[in-house]
Design an enzyme around this catalytic site. Structure first.
Site, PDB file in Angstrom:
ATOM      1  CG  LEU A  39      10.806  -1.260   5.228  1.00 39.52           C
ATOM      2  CD1 LEU A  39      11.089  -0.674   6.606  1.00 39.52           C
ATOM      3  CD2 LEU A  39      11.443  -2.646   5.082  1.00 39.52           C
ATOM      4  CG  HIS A  40       8.982   4.671   3.411  1.00 40.40           C
ATOM      5  ND1 HIS A  40       7.944   4.335   4.279  1.00 40.40           N
ATOM      6  CD2 HIS A  40       9.363   5.927   3.799  1.00 40.40           C
ATOM      7  CE1 HIS A  40       7.721   5.324   5.118  1.00 40.40           C
ATOM      8  NE2 HIS A  40       8.574   6.304   4.862  1.00 40.40           N
ATOM      9  CG  LEU A  41      16.497   3.353   1.702  1.00 41.45           C
ATOM     10  CD1 LEU A  41      17.140   3.230   3.076  1.00 41.45           C
ATOM     11  CD2 LEU A  41      17.302   2.557   0.660  1.00 41.45           C
TER      12      LEU A  41
END
Length: 736
Positions: free
Chosen positions: A636-638
């Site tokens: 998960l990465h923003l």
């Protein structure tokens, strides 16, 4: 009684029941102003009008001619006069509208007979067009339609025809129809046609001096100039070489057509060949390398003849800067003597780095007369091409080859941020090295022309084979659809299809990965090993960084207990960061639930902090924080990305749409959904989002390809859409 008409007549009062409504066919190419004409008349006229537009006839969307006929008939029965807002450029297209509702109705034509260059310029620049005919695709459509143009005649059944060839004449016609009251009629006849028998407009006559007019006066090509074979155009000065009586080939063929132009310094090339793969090449070795022109011209014609007999749909263009070029003159004469197909080979005067922008000649690939080091510098073509292509060409060349032997060639792809790519549409440069007869240059052959001719033949063979290889890999048959008369797809559309196929492969990999995640018996380490084999090591890079940040200290901007921050390795904007979750089991947005809300808030807070720090350095930046619905990399990465999208790594439709459609989920929206619903909404139409048409993220105008879109984005000053300005989705200086 209405006002006097511009043609000196006065509208006549008649019995409305007897005379009835009228039908006015607008005749003109896209961009000629048909819709604007209707709008102005309907706004000020006391007569009841209905506008029938095929672009919007189907509940606001494009429809069909039968739908237009049906709607027009309905309006006439209601007593309304009707504007037929279609191109109506040939007799066949107009015929059925002339028969509408019997012969009791008057049918008029208003012909907006503007030059092709004017229509193209308007069509390319406009935005928000009802039929979405704008941007790059408009030029080809206008060119194609104008080749079928037949000016209307009274014998077709028209009672009145008004010709308009400039804006003042259009305004006069608008005034006439605006003043036409419900019970008035207009005099019959033709008005405004300056010279009914003229086949070429004056603007282009001044340029051409002498024109070959088609023998058939009723030909649909009556406004098209026929161009002689094997002649050369000087795109810099638009002059004919001494001794030539007429202008020459722009688009590559014995019977290729050039549309009318008011500006003699701009040319509109026949659109039917605009997508044909084309190689523009200079004469190799006859300049700095001092190879004899006579021998060089023999070899050029020999190798060209050999090559064109092997190809179906591709073109070769020999280019030189001067209309006094000895090599062009020799090659042109010898090619004519051998009857080489001028659809496949011709000569052209102009700057090889500005063939499209200055001469209207679209060339996908250009050749460079390179030096053995494959370096910029020196003079002539080599320096010009490296300068025009920018630093990207030197980098790409270095990746492909370190040096080049005489008689050989190497093809180098251009990146989408190269000026040659964005301005001229050049996708590849083929470096080629010929023999040297100049004692001041390396590897001089000391007038050994036996060896020199052997090397030069090898150079042209290698050049043309490299071109053929590119055409073979980039161009495919359209099949039996008949939509492309050349039977070929443009290089840009094929690249787009390749990207789509790559995306489909990515999608299949993701599906396999999701299935593996559901196997509870599979250990984390085994799952990772299997996923690595399926996705490839590149998809695991972020996972490795998040799980083992100590091994990647040189890449990281910030390390916290829960997150790490790093620059995107392939940024899609001036500023593009990734904020990674360090929590196991969060591979993508679909894995997030309510227990992870604090993790999301931390990621958002860190991303916001970095955006604010960048804004202190450059207050003109605007940032957006969000997640991809279906990421291509695990963990998960923003994304924290500036909205300029100014990056050479943004190369295709997937790249753009992954940040500018519903595929990109704003961080603030995700946090709200997790808090209220326990999970984030993940679209099932991800492939649809990624394949949507390219639209500016500010003004929402559509663009045909990434280079055109990026060029527009740099200039666009429109405000962002209202939905992005709400709920803190955008981060910029004024709200800090």
């Amino acid at each position: 009684m209405g006002a006097d008409n511009e043609d000196g007549t006065t509208p006549q009062v008649g019995d409305e029941k007897e005379k009835g409504p009228i039908i006015v066919l607008l005749v003109g190419a896209p961009g000629s102003g048909k819709s604007t004409f209707c709008e102005h008349v309907m706004k000020s006229s006391s007569r009841s009008w209905a506008r029938i537009c095929q672009d919007t006839i189907n509940n606001g969307k494009a429809g069909t001619k039968p739908q237009c006929l049906k709607s027009a008939a309905t309006a006439l029965k209601e007593g309304k006069s009707v504007f037929i807002d279609r191109c109506n450029l040939d007799k066949e297209q107009r015929a059925e509208f002339l028969k509408l509702d019997g012969s009791t109705k008057e049918v008029h034509a208003v012909v907006l007979d503007f030059p092709a260059q004017v229509c193209i310029s308007r069509s390319v620049k406009r935005t928000g067009h009802e039929g979405n005919l704008q941007g790059g695709k408009a030029a080809a459509v206008v060119n194609r339609m104008l080749q079928k143009k037949e000016l209307p005649q009274l014998t077709e059944g028209f009672k009145r025809i008004t010709f308009c060839q400039n804006d003042s004449e259009v305004q006069a016609a608008i005034k006439v129809y605006s003043a036409l009251g419900p019970a008035e009629t207009l005099p019959n006849g033709c008005f405004g046609q300056k010279t009914p028998k003229a086949k070429v407009q004056l603007g282009i006559m001044k340029f051409l001096k002498k024109v070959e007019v088609p023998a058939n006066e009723d030909s649909p090509s009556s406004h098209i100039v026929q161009i002689p074979v094997h002649e050369t155009v000087d795109v810099e000065k638009n002059q004919r070489p001494a001794g030539q009586e007429s202008s020459s080939l722009l688009s590559g063929g014995a019977n290729k057509n050039i549309q009318e132009c008011q500006d003699p310094h701009k040319h509109v090339v026949d659109a039917s060949v605009s997508s044909v793969p084309t190689l523009a090449f200079p004469s190799i070795s006859t300049s700095d390398f001092q190879f004899e022109n006579e021998k060089a011209s023999d070899i050029i014609v020999e190798k060209v003849e050999e090559f064109v007999n092997k190809i179906r749909n591709a073109r070769l263009v020999l280019v030189d800067l001067s209309h006094r070029s000895k090599i062009l003159s020799l090659v042109k004469g010898k090619a004519a003597q051998r009857n080489i197909d001028s659809n496949k080979f011709f000569t052209f005067v102009g700057d090889i780095t500005k063939l499209y922008s200055q001469g209207g000649l679209r060339c996908n690939i250009i050749a460079n007369a390179a030096n053995w080091r494959l370096k910029p510098g020196g003079g002539g073509v080599n320096a010009a091409i490296f300068n025009a292509a920018g630093p990207a060409l030197e980098v790409s060349t270095r990746d492909c080859a370190k040096s080049l032997l005489p008689g050989h060639a190497v093809a180098v792809p251009l990146t989408s941020d190269s000026p040659l790519y964005t301005r001229e549409g050049v996708t590849h440069v083929i470096h080629v090295l010929g023999p040297n007869m100049n004692p001041q240059r390396p590897n001089c052959l000391n007038d050994n022309y036996a060896k020199g001719c052997e090397v030069l033949r090898g150079a042209y063979t290698s050049l043309f084979e490299s071109f053929a290889s590119l055409v073979k890999t980039q161009v495919t048959e359209v099949g039996t659809s008949g939509q492309n008369p050349a039977g070929l797809k443009s290089l840009s559309s094929i690249t787009e299809q390749k990207n789509k196929r790559d995306d489909e492969c990515d999608s299949e990999r993701r599906k396999k990965y999701k299935g593996m995640q559901g196997d509870e018996k599979m250990s984390e380490e085994n799952r990772r090993n299997v996923v690595s084999k399926t996705w490839g090591s590149w998809a695991q890079a972020l996972y490795d960084i998040a799980m083992h940040p100590g091994r990647h200290e040189g890449q990281l901007l910030e390390v916290c207990d829960d997150v790490v921050v790093l620059n995107d390795q392939y940024p899609k904007a001036k500023k593009h960061l990734l904020v990674l979750s360090c929590q196991r089991g969060l591979d993508q947005l679909a894995d997030v639930n309510q227990e992870h809300i604090e993790q999301l808030r931390t990621m958002h807070s860190v991303g916001l902090k970095w955006a604010e720090s960048f804004l202190q350095e450059d207050s003109s930046l605007v940032f957006r924080l969000g997640y991809h619905s279906e990421p291509s990399m695990r963990q998960l990465h923003l994304h924290v990305i500036s909205q300029d999208f100014d990056s050479g790594h943004l190369k295709n439709k997937k790249h753009w749409n992954s940040f500018n459609t519903a595929f990109f989920r704003d961080s603030v929206d995700v946090m709200e959904e997790i808090s209220s619903q326990g999970k984030a909404t993940v679209s099932n139409d991800n492939e649809k989002h990624l394949s949507m048409e390219l639209r500016c993220h500010r003004c929402r105008s559509a663009h045909p390809n990434i280079p055109r879109l990026k060029s527009h984005v740099k200039q666009c000053q429109a405000p962002f859409p209202s939905q992005l300005l709400e709920n803190g989705r955008l981060v910029f200086q004024s709200i800090l």
